[in-house]
Every structure is written in structure tokens, then in C-alpha cells.
Design an enzyme around this catalytic site. Structure first.
Site, mmCIF file in Angstrom:
data_model
loop_
_atom_site.group_PDB
_atom_site.id
_atom_site.type_symbol
_atom_site.label_atom_id
_atom_site.label_comp_id
_atom_site.label_asym_id
_atom_site.label_seq_id
_atom_site.Cartn_x
_atom_site.Cartn_y
_atom_site.Cartn_z
ATOM 1 N N GLY A 1 -23.617 5.238 -4.542
ATOM 2 C CA GLY A 1 -24.537 5.762 -5.547
ATOM 3 C C GLY A 1 -23.965 6.890 -6.379
ATOM 4 O O GLY A 1 -24.616 7.359 -7.327
ATOM 5 N N LYS A 2 -22.735 7.314 -6.085
ATOM 6 C CA LYS A 2 -22.204 8.511 -6.755
ATOM 7 C C LYS A 2 -21.808 8.267 -8.209
ATOM 8 O O LYS A 2 -21.668 9.230 -8.970
ATOM 9 C CB LYS A 2 -21.014 9.061 -5.983
ATOM 10 C CG LYS A 2 -19.806 8.150 -5.900
ATOM 11 C CD LYS A 2 -18.753 8.762 -4.991
ATOM 12 C CE LYS A 2 -17.510 7.903 -4.877
ATOM 13 N NZ LYS A 2 -16.522 8.490 -3.946
ATOM 14 N N GLY B 1 -16.733 2.178 -3.688
ATOM 15 C CA GLY B 1 -17.482 3.434 -3.639
ATOM 16 C C GLY B 1 -18.720 3.432 -4.501
ATOM 17 O O GLY B 1 -19.550 4.346 -4.425
ATOM 18 N N LEU C 1 -18.473 -1.456 -0.027
ATOM 19 C CA LEU C 1 -19.182 -0.468 -0.848
ATOM 20 C C LEU C 1 -18.756 -0.564 -2.311
ATOM 21 O O LEU C 1 -18.981 0.352 -3.094
ATOM 22 C CB LEU C 1 -18.931 0.951 -0.316
ATOM 23 C CG LEU C 1 -19.570 1.273 1.038
ATOM 24 C CD1 LEU C 1 -19.230 2.698 1.468
ATOM 25 C CD2 LEU C 1 -21.087 1.084 1.002
ATOM 26 N N TYR D 1 0.828 -1.213 0.000
ATOM 27 C CA TYR D 1 0.000 0.000 0.000
ATOM 28 C C TYR D 1 0.855 1.253 0.000
ATOM 29 O O TYR D 1 1.958 1.252 0.554
ATOM 30 C CB TYR D 1 -0.913 0.009 1.238
ATOM 31 C CG TYR D 1 -2.064 -0.951 1.171
ATOM 32 C CD1 TYR D 1 -2.337 -1.702 0.035
ATOM 33 C CD2 TYR D 1 -2.898 -1.128 2.280
ATOM 34 C CE1 TYR D 1 -3.401 -2.590 0.011
ATOM 35 C CE2 TYR D 1 -3.967 -2.022 2.252
ATOM 36 C CZ TYR D 1 -4.200 -2.751 1.117
ATOM 37 O OH TYR D 1 -5.260 -3.636 1.096
#
Length: 405
Positions: free
Chosen positions: A296-297, A292, A289, A102
Site C-alpha cells: 500500500g505504500k 511491494g 506483494l 542476482y
């Protein structure tokens, strides 16, 4: 997956703590002391009334939310990372997940920066209050600075030891609570690949050899428990078989993608393998999610100025599986379910994962404090979700099983 709502007082006044601390092998005395400190730390005062769950056969009692970190050092500064860490811990989150590779996307110029950020924050905290989970890279023929010789990364004794020594140095700690194999040494279908392709088979490090390398580090006190990530039923069963047959360390967790959009891979047969009656391997679910998408974006195609900083727009081709048209249709359908029940889509998605009986902890990452607060607050949705909500979710699932495939 057993879960508990507990307070330090409840733990201290019951016999449960003694049972929780019962060891399953003959670890050295110093290892036992560390385990006891970790369990006490796991029940720090909680504002968000989170549940805590025992991770597989380990003595780790982890919060149902794990703090994800893979954007730190690329999309997030060190100050922002420390703000997220402090806020998460104030809400009762006691486990963080990171990796030697990372931040993501993986680049030689930034590799390891995330662990460095975490290490600087951990210096300000009592070590025994933080459950640190990190990962060693699987097979890769990319040229990176992961290894001193710049060569191919493998899950063998040499690579595992070098990875652990590097992580310990960057984190500034003397032991890792949970060390995971980030992806297998052997070929497997990964990151959106639909099915196994036998033509991609390659020789790989034997499971026994991998476990023997981990055993050495556990005996040295540098690692407490081990887990896997992006694994299949075959891989987990082979690890469990090798552990039993040769009296080697047992994996206690698997980190796999799981969300409203990605269910079949885990639900079809990994649930049975990981169940407490069989393998007793805890699920640490990543991408709850869906990168992301389940905020809903991404439903609209309109590119606003602010959307240029959204992860899937910043890195073209990255997680492309979440930008398929069928995914958009599925997200819209789940959004309607959320609206019907006066919830946000984020609340619906995270509460769904929270309520799965096989879930040990959901890994939640965010690029802003606003997102982090919204995600953690979603766990305040009354539990469990009502039968009506579950039925509405299943109705959408029947239409869009795994739309990312």
C-alpha cells in the site's frame, strides 16, 4: 497441493517419512543419502507453525515461505543478508531462492554477489538443513560477466554447466538442491508483456537438449532436482513430454509471478498443467506483494524522503507495470477489503497466496528486517481465509482482473 503441519516427532513416528523418501528413479546411493538428510532438515522446530509441502515429484519438503534474495548485494549489505537468513531459519523457513544473475537490477559489477553472501552464511550451517534453489540465466544478448567469453547466454550444455560451476563456487557447496531455468531460451512474452508476438520468434535450444544437459549434472551429483521459471503452459508441457519420451529428468517446479494483482496468467491454464493429477509441478510464486505495491505504500504520489529508497522509485522503469494508474485503483480496493476485515493489506495479500490449493511456496523478499518480520508474521492470519473475505476479494478481482497488463 498437499500440505502438512508436522513436527520431527510426528515424522519419526509415522510411516509417512518412508513414503516421502521413495525415489522415482534410479539415483545413485549418495544422492539418496542427500535426499534423506534434506527431508529431515525440512522439519526443523518451527515457531511460526508454517506448513510444509512436497515439491512436485521431488523428495524436497519445503516451507510454505521461501526466502527471496534478489536485493542482497545492491540494496542490502552482507550483514543484513545474514541477519535475514538467520531470522528466517529461526522461524522455520528451510528454502531460499537465488540466481546467478542476482542482485537485481542486473549489473556486471555486482552479478553473483548474492550467491557469495549466501555461501558465506551457509558455511556456518549444517548443509543438509538448507534447501538451496538457484537459477541459470535464459537467453540474453546483453554484455555481462555471466560467461567467460562475455557472449550471449543460452540454455545449452555449455552455458548450463558453466552457470552451475559458477554458482557452486560462489555458494561454496558441492550440490544445488533445485536448479531452475530463470527464463526460457526461446522467445516468450515476459515481465509484463501482454501477449505472444510471433514476429519475435527465434531458433532455440531443443527441450531434449536442455534436459540432457541437466541429466549430466544430476548424475554427477552437482544438482538434485530441476525446475523452470517464467514459463508458459506450452513450455512446461514440452518439458514434461520430453522427460517421459526420452527418460530424462522431470521438472518439479515452476517459478511464476502470482499475487492479487497478477492472477490470470497462472489461473487460466497453468493450474491445470501443474495440478498433481497432470504434471504435478509445484508453484514457487514470486512477487506475492507485487514488487511491494501490495504493501500500500505506493498509493500516494507524495515523495517522502524515505520513499526515495523504495525499490520502484530507486530504479525508474523497473517493474513499471506496477505503477500504472489502474494498479493504484486495484490496490486501494484491496486495501478497503483488508480494513473491512481488520487486516493489513500485507496480511490479506500473503494469506490469499498462502491459501491457494496449487501453491507450493511463496517467495518473500524484503529490504529490511521490519518488512521481513511483518511478511512472515502475516502467515499467522487464521487459515483458511473466511468465505466472506474470499468473496470480497473476488468482487475486486472482477473489477480489476490483471491491472498490470
Amino acid at each position: 497441493m498437499a500440505s502438512l503441519k508436522i513436527s520431527p516427532l510426528m515424522l519419526a513416528s509415522s510411516g509417512w517419512s518412508r513414503q516421502c523418501l521413495r525415489h522415482h528413479d534410479n539415483r545413485v546411493a549418495t544422492q539418496r543419502q542427500r535426499t534423506m538428510r534434506s527431508v529431515r532438515a525440512a522439519v526443523a522446530p518451527v515457531q511460526q507453525a508454517l506448513e510444509y509441502r512436497k515439491l512436485g515429484d521431488s523428495d524436497l519438503l519445503v516451507s510454505e515461505i521461501t526466502l527471496g534474495t534478489m536485493t542482497w548485494g545492491e540494496q542490502n549489505t552482507e550483514q543484513e543478508a545474514h541477519e535475514q537468513l538467520s531470522y528466517a531459519w529461526d522461524q522455520g523457513i528451510n528454502i531460499l531462492d537465488t540466481s546467478e544473475v542476482y542482485p537485481i537490477p542486473m549489473q556486471a559489477t555486482s552479478q553473483g554477489r548474492t550467491e557469495q553472501y549466501i555461501g558465506n552464511w551457509v558455511k556456518t550451517q549444517p548443509r543438509d538443513k538448507v534447501v538451496i534453489a538457484t537459477k541459470v540465466a535464459g537467453y540474453s544478448d546483453r554484455q555481462t560477466k555471466l560467461r567467460k567469453d562475455g557472449g550471449i547466454t543460452r540454455v545449452d550444455r555449455k552455458n548450463i554447466r558453466e552457470a552451475v560451476e559458477g554458482s557452486l563456487s560462489r555458494l561454496g557447496v558441492d550440490y544445488i538442491d533445485l536448479l531452475q531455468i530463470h527464463w526460457p531460451d526461446r522467445y516468450v512474452a515476459l515481465f509484463g508483456e501482454y501477449s505472444y508476438n510471433a514476429e519475435k520468434w527465434r531458433p532455440s535450444v531443443p527441450f531434449v537438449e536442455q534436459l540432457e544437459a541437466f541429466q549430466e549434472l544430476i548424475q554427477e551429483g552437482k544438482v538434485r532436482y530441476i525446475g523452470v521459471s517464467n514459463e508458459t503452459s506450452y513450455g512446461i508441457m514440452e518439458f514434461l513430454h520430453a522427460s517421459r519420451t526420452y527418460n530424462l529428468p522431470k521438472i518439479v517446479s515452476t517459478q511464476n509471478s502470482y499475487s492479487l494483482l497478477v492472477r490470470c496468467h497462472f489461473e487460466v491454464d497453468l493450474v491445470e498443467v501443474c495440478d498433481s493429477h497432470h504434471g504435478n509441478v509445484g508453484l514457487l510464486a514470486y512477487s506475492p506483494l507485487a514488487g511491494g505495491t501490495l504493501s500500500g505504500k505506493y498509493i500516494t504520489d507524495q515523495l517522502l524522503e524515505e520513499s526515495k529508497k523504495w525499490r520502484l522509485n530507486m530504479f525508474p522503469g523497473y517493474m513499471a507495470r506496477y505503477k500504472k494508474s489502474l494498479v493504484k485503483d486495484a490496490v486501494e480496493a484491496y486495501l478497503q477489503v483488508a480494513k473491512r476485515h481488520n487486516m493489513s493489506l500485507v496480511q490479506l495479500a500473503l494469506a490469499f497466496g498462502r491459501d491457494r490449493s496449487f501453491m507450493a511456496s511463496n517467495i518473500i523478499g524484503a529490504t529490511s528486517m521490519e518488512q521481513l518480520k511483518e511478511n512472515i508474521a502475516a502467515y499467522q492470519v487464521p487459515r483458511p481465509l473466511s468465505q466472506e473475505i474470499e468473496e470480497d476479494i473476488e468482487a475486486v478481482f472482477k473489477r480489476f482482473r490483471d491491472p498490470t497488463l
